[in-house]
Write an enzyme that holds these catalytic residues in place. Structure first.
Site, PDB file in Angstrom:
ATOM      1  N   ARG A  55       0.843  -1.198   0.000  1.00 12.46           N
ATOM      2  CA  ARG A  55       0.000   0.000   0.000  1.00 12.46           C
ATOM      3  C   ARG A  55       0.876   1.245   0.000  1.00 12.46           C
ATOM      4  O   ARG A  55       1.462   1.597   1.018  1.00 12.46           O
ATOM      5  CB  ARG A  55      -0.915   0.017   1.226  1.00 12.46           C
ATOM      6  N   ASP A  57       1.777   5.254  -0.026  1.00 14.36           N
ATOM      7  CA  ASP A  57       1.205   6.427   0.625  1.00 14.36           C
ATOM      8  C   ASP A  57       0.809   7.479  -0.409  1.00 14.36           C
ATOM      9  O   ASP A  57       1.177   7.399  -1.589  1.00 14.36           O
ATOM     10  CB  ASP A  57       2.223   7.044   1.592  1.00 14.36           C
ATOM     11  N   TYR A 118      12.082  -0.257  -4.203  1.00 16.98           N
ATOM     12  CA  TYR A 118      11.743   1.149  -4.417  1.00 16.98           C
ATOM     13  C   TYR A 118      12.980   1.910  -4.872  1.00 16.98           C
ATOM     14  O   TYR A 118      14.112   1.520  -4.571  1.00 16.98           O
ATOM     15  CB  TYR A 118      11.247   1.787  -3.122  1.00 16.98           C
ATOM     16  N   ARG A 206      11.061   6.365   3.314  1.00 13.77           N
ATOM     17  CA  ARG A 206      11.258   7.816   3.354  1.00 13.77           C
ATOM     18  C   ARG A 206      12.008   8.257   4.611  1.00 13.77           C
ATOM     19  O   ARG A 206      12.712   9.263   4.586  1.00 13.77           O
ATOM     20  CB  ARG A 206       9.912   8.531   3.227  1.00 13.77           C
TER      21      ARG A 206
END
Length: 279
Positions: A55, A57, A118, A206
């Site tokens: 999921r 953000d 990522y 992040r």
């Protein structure tokens, strides 16, 4: 109960105008757009719920997101030849289904995954970010030392409790195995941080990038991110960087015969050995 067919969707989207993947009342989400498109093109009275690999953000992009949906066998037989093209015609331009395929019955987009990769993109160019890439690259207003960032990154690899870099969720573990964390500077000067793990907890990527940028610009030494990890608590100096620089690039799965075993393993609550250290 009628027979169903598990269908895999490989999905890409620009996250700028989405409030993330998951459905939220009153907000535009990727899940809602895809589920509504599926309902319309299959001419179904009810919707079909998607299960996703990860999921994302609000504001985070995806090039290699994966989801699955269980369709009635008769709907799949009727739609499979044209389902991909029909979805393309129905979906808005900031979300695309790259591939539609029948998946093995044991395939689970979330629990069968063995890694997610990522990439975070950041520019330290004094002139800022190329305007054509401003929605996908963060501008950092300090020169960045890539060698220092890579040295710090190496200290975070392996299986650890990443509580210091995650937003806690009730009942969820923060133990993860970080397989890769490395930085490269492209010909255009943009730094790309590749982050690959078996799974990620909320805000983990992040937060890691935020800590490493502090190392890169000289505000912290390369040992600092590892010390934060060892402390096991959130550090106010670790900033969660803005989401637009982050893209989910790819999700990895095992061979078909290993899917069921992987799904069972992924559902287990993880713990670390008593002697496990972080650095």
């Amino acid at each position: 109960m009628s027979e169903t067919v598990r269908v895999r969707l490989d999905v890409s989207y620009d996250g700028a105008a989405f409030s993330g993947w998951a459905r939220q009342r009153g907000r535009r989400t990727v899940q809602e757009e895809l589920e509504e498109a599926l309902r319309v093109v299959t001419r179904s009275a009810r919707g079909y719920e998607l299960t996703v690999a990860g999921r994302t953000d609000a504001g985070v992009h995806a090039r290699g997101q994966v989801a699955h949906v269980d369709l009635p066998a008769e709907v799949w037989e009727e739609q499979r030849e044209n389902l991909h093209r029909r979805l393309t015609g129905r979906l808005p331009q900031d979300v695309r289904v790259r591939r539609v395929s029948r998946a093995p019955a044991d395939f689970d987009a979330r629990f069968s995954a063995i890694w997610r990769r990522y990439v975070y993109r950041v520019s330290d160019h004094p002139g800022g970010v190329d305007p054509l890439r401003r929605g996908h690259v963060l501008w950092h207003n300090w020169p960045l030392d890539m060698a220092a960032m890579n040295a710090a990154s190496q200290r975070l690899l392996g299986e650890h409790d990443f509580a210091a870099y995650c937003k806690r969720r009730e009942g969820a573990t923060t133990i993860r195995t970080l397989r890769r964390l490395s930085w490269e500077r492209g010909a255009d000067g943009v730094l790309e941080g590749t982050v690959e793990a078996d799974a990620f907890c909320h805000n983990m990527v992040r937060s890691l990038v935020g800590a490493l940028l502090f190392v890169g610009d000289g505000h912290r030494d390369p040992d600092w991110p590892g010390k934060v990890l060892a402390a096991g608590v959130r550090d106010s100096a670790v900033h969660v960087v803005r989401p637009h620089g982050l893209t989910l690039e790819e999700v990895g799965y095992p061979a078909d015969e290993l899917l069921a075993a992987r799904s069972r393993e992924a559902r287990n609550v993880r713990t670390l050995p008593a002697s496990a250290g972080c650095c």
